[in-house]
Design an enzyme around this catalytic site. Structure first.
Site, PDB file in Angstrom:
ATOM      1  N   TYR A 266       0.831  -1.192   0.000  1.00  0.00           N
ATOM      2  CA  TYR A 266       0.000   0.000   0.000  1.00  0.00           C
ATOM      3  C   TYR A 266       0.867   1.244   0.000  1.00  0.00           C
ATOM      4  CZ  TYR A 266       0.745   0.152   5.097  1.00  0.00           C
ATOM      5  OH  TYR A 266       1.296   0.201   6.349  1.00  0.00           O
TER       6      TYR A 266
ATOM      7  N   GLU B  92       1.086   5.177   1.653  1.00  0.00           N
ATOM      8  CA  GLU B  92       0.588   6.017   2.725  1.00  0.00           C
ATOM      9  C   GLU B  92       1.121   7.424   2.562  1.00  0.00           C
ATOM     10  OE1 GLU B  92       1.917   4.050   6.329  1.00  0.00           O
ATOM     11  OE2 GLU B  92       3.762   5.219   6.364  1.00  0.00           O
TER      12      GLU B  92
ATOM     13  N   LYS C  84       1.827  12.859  14.739  1.00  0.00           N
ATOM     14  CA  LYS C  84       2.006  12.516  13.319  1.00  0.00           C
ATOM     15  C   LYS C  84       0.789  11.708  12.886  1.00  0.00           C
ATOM     16  CE  LYS C  84       5.469  10.566  10.239  1.00  0.00           C
ATOM     17  NZ  LYS C  84       6.826   9.997  10.240  1.00  0.00           N
TER      18      LYS C  84
END
Length: 156
Positions: free
Chosen positions: A68, A70, A82
């Site tokens: 994936y 991000e 964060k």
């Protein structure tokens, strides 16, 4: 369906030292080095670790989600927060319309700190069973490992 999981992990490192790792790309490099059973590989697609940074991640075999991208959507140095969101692949292919992880580093006493890990997610109705894929555990292991690493590094 909307959901949220949250977990606080105590670590044996000062918040400032811990944030110095979480605030930079050093975190992803250390995860790959110290925890190859979690992260197989990564590539920095955009930026240098601040807001807008995008990473392509390949998790170790056996993970429910393996590939994936991000994006860092918030990096607050003052509050030590964060926020990272999955923007392509992985959880989004499993029916999630949102998969966001927030890390908040809190100063504790005696050179210790804690990391509050919060996962916010949204699933489409046909994929509600995939809520079982949501877990703070990998992030807990990462926080504990980084904390131990920083503690040992100070001893040198």
């Amino acid at each position: 369906m909307k959901g949220q999981l949250s977990k606080e992990v105590n670590v044996p490192a000062p918040a400032s030292d811990f944030w110095d790792v979480y605030d930079t790309l050093e975190l992803i490099r250390l995860i790959k080095k110290l925890l190859p059973e979690i992260l197989h590989d990564f590539e920095v697609d955009v930026c240098d670790g601040g807001v807008g940074t995008m990473l392509s991640l390949t998790l170790a075999l056996g993970s429910h989600v393996t590939n994936y991208r991000e994006k860092f959507t918030k990096v607050d140095d003052e509050k030590r927060i964060k926020v990272v969101e999955v923007v392509e692949g992985g959880y989004l292919e499993a029916g999630f319309s949102l998969y966001r992880v927030t890390f908040e580093i809190i100063e504790k006493v005696d050179d210790h700190s804690s990391v509050i890990i919060t996962i916010d997610y949204e699933l489409d109705d046909a994929s509600v069973d995939n809520a079982a894929l949501v877990s703070t555990r990998p992030y807990e292991v990462i926080a504990e490992t980084i904390g131990t690493y920083l503690k040992e590094k100070k001893k040198i």
